[in-house]
Enzyme design. Structure first.
Site, PDB file in Angstrom:
ATOM      1  N   LYS A  13       0.842  -1.192   0.000  1.00 27.18           N
ATOM      2  CA  LYS A  13       0.000   0.000   0.000  1.00 27.18           C
ATOM      3  C   LYS A  13       0.883   1.250   0.000  1.00 27.18           C
ATOM      4  CE  LYS A  13      -3.849   0.067   2.899  1.00 27.18           C
ATOM      5  NZ  LYS A  13      -4.454   0.381   4.216  1.00 27.18           N
ATOM      6  N   ASP A  71      -7.762   3.473   4.482  1.00 28.01           N
ATOM      7  CA  ASP A  71      -8.452   2.241   4.857  1.00 28.01           C
ATOM      8  C   ASP A  71      -9.220   1.779   3.631  1.00 28.01           C
ATOM      9  OD1 ASP A  71      -8.677   0.511   7.265  1.00 28.01           O
ATOM     10  OD2 ASP A  71     -10.790   0.610   6.706  1.00 28.01           O
ATOM     11  N   SER A  72      -9.037   0.528   3.307  1.00 29.45           N
ATOM     12  CA  SER A  72      -9.581   0.054   2.043  1.00 29.45           C
ATOM     13  C   SER A  72     -10.012  -1.393   2.172  1.00 29.45           C
ATOM     14  CB  SER A  72      -8.528   0.212   0.939  1.00 29.45           C
ATOM     15  OG  SER A  72      -7.254  -0.190   1.400  1.00 29.45           O
ATOM     16  N   PHE A 154      -0.993  -6.721  -5.103  1.00 27.93           N
ATOM     17  CA  PHE A 154      -0.992  -7.343  -3.778  1.00 27.93           C
ATOM     18  C   PHE A 154      -2.419  -7.710  -3.384  1.00 27.93           C
ATOM     19  CE2 PHE A 154      -2.761  -4.017  -0.950  1.00 27.93           C
ATOM     20  CZ  PHE A 154      -2.747  -2.919  -1.797  1.00 27.93           C
ATOM     21  N   ASP A 157      -5.678  -8.556  -5.548  1.00 31.66           N
ATOM     22  CA  ASP A 157      -5.480  -8.187  -6.963  1.00 31.66           C
ATOM     23  C   ASP A 157      -5.557  -9.370  -7.937  1.00 31.66           C
ATOM     24  OD1 ASP A 157      -5.339  -5.494  -6.502  1.00 31.66           O
ATOM     25  OD2 ASP A 157      -3.160  -5.352  -6.619  1.00 31.66           O
TER      26      ASP A 157
HETATM   27  P1  ITT Z   1      -2.710  -0.710   7.254  1.00 25.78           P
HETATM   28  O1  ITT Z   1      -3.990  -0.744   8.058  1.00 25.78           O
HETATM   29  O2  ITT Z   1      -1.485  -0.805   8.109  1.00 25.78           O
HETATM   30  O3  ITT Z   1      -2.687   0.423   6.271  1.00 25.78           O
HETATM   31  P2  ITT Z   1      -3.796  -3.122   6.074  1.00 25.78           P
HETATM   32  O4  ITT Z   1      -3.344  -4.039   5.001  1.00 25.78           O
HETATM   33  O5  ITT Z   1      -4.263  -3.721   7.370  1.00 25.78           O
HETATM   34  O6  ITT Z   1      -2.638  -2.049   6.341  1.00 25.78           O
HETATM   35  P3  ITT Z   1      -6.494  -2.162   5.643  1.00 25.78           P
HETATM   36  O7  ITT Z   1      -6.892  -2.362   7.055  1.00 25.78           O
HETATM   37  O8  ITT Z   1      -6.929  -0.904   4.932  1.00 25.78           O
HETATM   38  O9  ITT Z   1      -4.913  -2.180   5.485  1.00 25.78           O
HETATM   39  O10 ITT Z   1      -6.957  -3.433   4.819  1.00 25.78           O
HETATM   40  C1  ITT Z   1      -6.946  -3.372   3.459  1.00 25.78           C
HETATM   41  C2  ITT Z   1      -6.946  -4.775   2.877  1.00 25.78           C
HETATM   42  O11 ITT Z   1      -7.809  -4.764   1.726  1.00 25.78           O
HETATM   43  C3  ITT Z   1      -5.564  -5.134   2.375  1.00 25.78           C
HETATM   44  O12 ITT Z   1      -4.818  -5.816   3.354  1.00 25.78           O
HETATM   45  C4  ITT Z   1      -5.901  -5.995   1.173  1.00 25.78           C
HETATM   46  O13 ITT Z   1      -6.184  -7.300   1.591  1.00 25.78           O
HETATM   47  C5  ITT Z   1      -7.176  -5.355   0.641  1.00 25.78           C
HETATM   48  N1  ITT Z   1      -6.876  -4.330  -0.366  1.00 25.78           N
HETATM   49  C6  ITT Z   1      -6.968  -2.972  -0.232  1.00 25.78           C
HETATM   50  N2  ITT Z   1      -6.579  -2.352  -1.349  1.00 25.78           N
HETATM   51  C7  ITT Z   1      -6.208  -3.325  -2.206  1.00 25.78           C
HETATM   52  C8  ITT Z   1      -5.705  -3.312  -3.518  1.00 25.78           C
HETATM   53  O14 ITT Z   1      -5.461  -2.195  -4.162  1.00 25.78           O
HETATM   54  N3  ITT Z   1      -5.447  -4.480  -4.085  1.00 25.78           N
HETATM   55  C9  ITT Z   1      -5.665  -5.643  -3.439  1.00 25.78           C
HETATM   56  N4  ITT Z   1      -6.125  -5.752  -2.203  1.00 25.78           N
HETATM   57  C10 ITT Z   1      -6.411  -4.585  -1.572  1.00 25.78           C
END
Ligand code: ITT
Length: 199
Positions: A13, A71-72, A154, A157
């Protein structure tokens, strides 16, 4: 140069965020520049916005620097919007993307192509002072594939085929992903806002 700390422990990310903001006059740092080991910031909210703000405020409260948090997650219609805010931990705390993808494919094994609709969502919170917040969001509609394809990107994807394409995000690669992705759209708004406030 203005520093912005990105409140993430997710290196993929962070790489995407650096790419999306590369032409702005800001110095991007992250949790790894301040903490060892990198802390896992509590995410107690039920929405992407709540969690983005929680992560940003956690860092702002400790460092007092400008902070960005993303957050995604992936919302799958046939699963009632799951995994949503639980996307990172879908297969359980500590399990990685492969386990998450396997679980998603298993749950959707019997789901017909036309019912495999889903979207990625991204909410970014920018905190520049104790009560100065800016939010931006972006979404990307698509479908869940029947098997993982591609080695780039990642998370989910390899399973996500954006609307209008036949390849997954993991086959498309970063440049094309950024032009249509949830994160690309949210950060386009963040870039405009930063341009304005940085002058
Ligand atoms: P941080 O909270 O430390 O930023 P995290 O991975 O835990 O890291 P999130 O809580 O926002 O982040 O969870 C987002 C998850 O959603 C991420 O771990 C992926 O599994 C998925 N995700 C988000 N954006 C993505 C993308 O562009 N491509 C693929 N998977 C994605």
């Amino acid at each position: 140069m203005q520093e912005i700390v990105v409140a993430t422990g997710n290196r993929d990310k962070l790489r995407e965020i650096r790419e999306l903001l590369h032409d702005l006059p800001v110095r991007i740092t992250s949790l790894a520049d301040y903490w060892n080991p990198v802390p896992s910031i509590p995410e107690m909210g039920n929405t992407f916005s709540e969690n983005a703000l929680q992560k940003a405020m956690w860092v702002f409260g400790r460092k007092g620097q400008w902070v960005l948090a993303d957050d995604s997650g992936l919302e799958v219609d046939v699963l009632g919007g799951m995994p949503g805010v639980r996307s990172a931990r879908f297969a359980g705390e500590g399990n990685g993307s492969e386990a998450n993808n396997r679980k998603l494919l298993e749950l959707m094994a019997e789901v017909a192509p036309e019912r495999r609709t889903a979207r990625f969502k991204c909410v970014v919170a920018l905190v520049t002072a104790a009560k100065s917040y800016f939010f931006a969001e972006g979404g990307c509609e698509g479908m869940i594939a029947f098997e993982p394809r591609g080695a780039r990107g990642f998370g989910y994807d390899p399973l996500f085929v954006p609307a209008g394409f036949t390849q997954t995000f993991a086959e498309l690669g970063p440049a094309e992903k950024h032009t249509i992705s949830h994160r690309g759209k949210a950060f386009e708004k963040v870039r405009k806002h930063l341009h304005e406030i940085l002058g």
